[in-house]
Scaffold this active site. Sequence first.
Site, PDB file in Angstrom:
ATOM      1  N   HIS A 243       0.823  -1.202   0.000  1.00  0.00           N
ATOM      2  CA  HIS A 243       0.000   0.000   0.000  1.00  0.00           C
ATOM      3  C   HIS A 243       0.862   1.259   0.000  1.00  0.00           C
ATOM      4  O   HIS A 243       0.458   2.284  -0.574  1.00  0.00           O
ATOM      5  CB  HIS A 243      -0.929   0.007   1.208  1.00  0.00           C
ATOM      6  CG  HIS A 243      -2.100  -0.910   1.063  1.00  0.00           C
ATOM      7  ND1 HIS A 243      -2.850  -1.352   2.134  1.00  0.00           N
ATOM      8  CD2 HIS A 243      -2.662  -1.482  -0.034  1.00  0.00           C
ATOM      9  CE1 HIS A 243      -3.818  -2.146   1.706  1.00  0.00           C
ATOM     10  NE2 HIS A 243      -3.719  -2.243   0.393  1.00  0.00           N
TER      11      HIS A 243
ATOM     12  N   HIS B 133      -4.481  -5.279 -10.574  1.00  0.00           N
ATOM     13  CA  HIS B 133      -3.130  -4.897 -10.175  1.00  0.00           C
ATOM     14  C   HIS B 133      -2.110  -5.208 -11.265  1.00  0.00           C
ATOM     15  O   HIS B 133      -1.255  -4.372 -11.596  1.00  0.00           O
ATOM     16  CB  HIS B 133      -2.725  -5.628  -8.887  1.00  0.00           C
ATOM     17  CG  HIS B 133      -3.407  -5.136  -7.659  1.00  0.00           C
ATOM     18  ND1 HIS B 133      -3.094  -3.947  -7.052  1.00  0.00           N
ATOM     19  CD2 HIS B 133      -4.395  -5.686  -6.911  1.00  0.00           C
ATOM     20  CE1 HIS B 133      -3.840  -3.773  -5.977  1.00  0.00           C
ATOM     21  NE2 HIS B 133      -4.642  -4.822  -5.865  1.00  0.00           N
TER      22      HIS B 133
END
Length: 402
Positions: free
Chosen positions: A258, A387
């Site tokens: 993150h 992703h």
Amino acid sequence: MSSSPTVPREGDAWWGTEAHRTYLHDDAARQLSFFRRSLDAKGGFHVQDFDGNAIANQPREIHATTRMVHSFALGNLAGFPDTEDMIDHGMAALWKRHRDAQHGGYVAAFGPDGSIADSNKLAYGHAFVLLAAASAKNVGHPDADRLIADVMEVIDRRFWDNHLGRMREEYTDDWESFSAYRGMNANMHTSEAFLATAEATGDMDFAKRARRIFDFFVGEIGATHGWRLPEHFTQGWQVDPGYEGNPMFRPKGATPGHSFELARLLLQLREMQGGGDAQLLDWARHLYARARADGWDWKRGGIVYTIDPATGKPLRRNLYWWPVTEAIGAAAAMIKAGDDHADDYRMFWAAAERLFIDTQRGGWRPEVDDAGRPASTQFTGKPDIYHSLQAALLPLTKGISG
């Protein structure tokens, strides 16, 4: 299915070469081909096994539906063919299956038969609805404006705390709050959606909202926690270091993946504003350096899943595909911002190639065991394209966000 050339050895020039562009294009093409098979004529998208076959009786989760729309819109913008039907199908599923016509908002999941499988309404899911809508607008989808308006009405009325510049977290189907939890993850993805919406609509008020999220989680929390980002907070926005929830979405500790992701988003905002915001670049550099130092597994390659936010020591050493994709995206963004991370970029791709990329069947394997073999402890099949497709396509764009 043919495979691309491999990532070059350390020290060999790669970034910006024709071989580099071909490698990224080929990986994206394999991914899009694999996930096209997920379309379910009855509504939404199948969960696929490693070979691409539909797995029976799996719920269609909102983040998967929305990410499919977003990803195939990215593919469309990059010039790949046969993307429109996937975008149309996902947009229809959002409006007809996930959208709650009675209470408003978007439910978390529906079943293969179209019935609601999870009626809760989450900030995380609504952020991705907005991202899908913005991406659909970028490719001229006729229902994009309707979806943007609808989901923003819900976000403003239910989730967005304008006083604080942050998102509230979760509700039942009829808008009863059922926890005091507050989290960084939903806010980070909301900032992503706000930036995408600003780009799609030209309304920079969305970018200002993203900046308010960054000011708290990076400028305030990150700067006072050694640039390791606590994930979990109380209702009063105090860090909750002992919290542990869903092992995928709310694991204990901090998540280096993150931090890489936020570094890229900070640079996206900086670029949108003309590239002159030194503070955003400074924050991105801090996040990137700390995530690389804490997260990179020098023995196995890849990025460890979670760390202790006080010490940086690994808590969960699991190797999943998505953290290394975010390391790739962050390294690419740093290079475009003028920093020399070409060796990191090559190193991250080499790890992805060795551990996760399936050149024969397409898509990326989501996790590996300690020996680097495909595993299925946390994920069912190949869970989504979001992703890994961004890792392949974002470095090809002139800017960071496209």
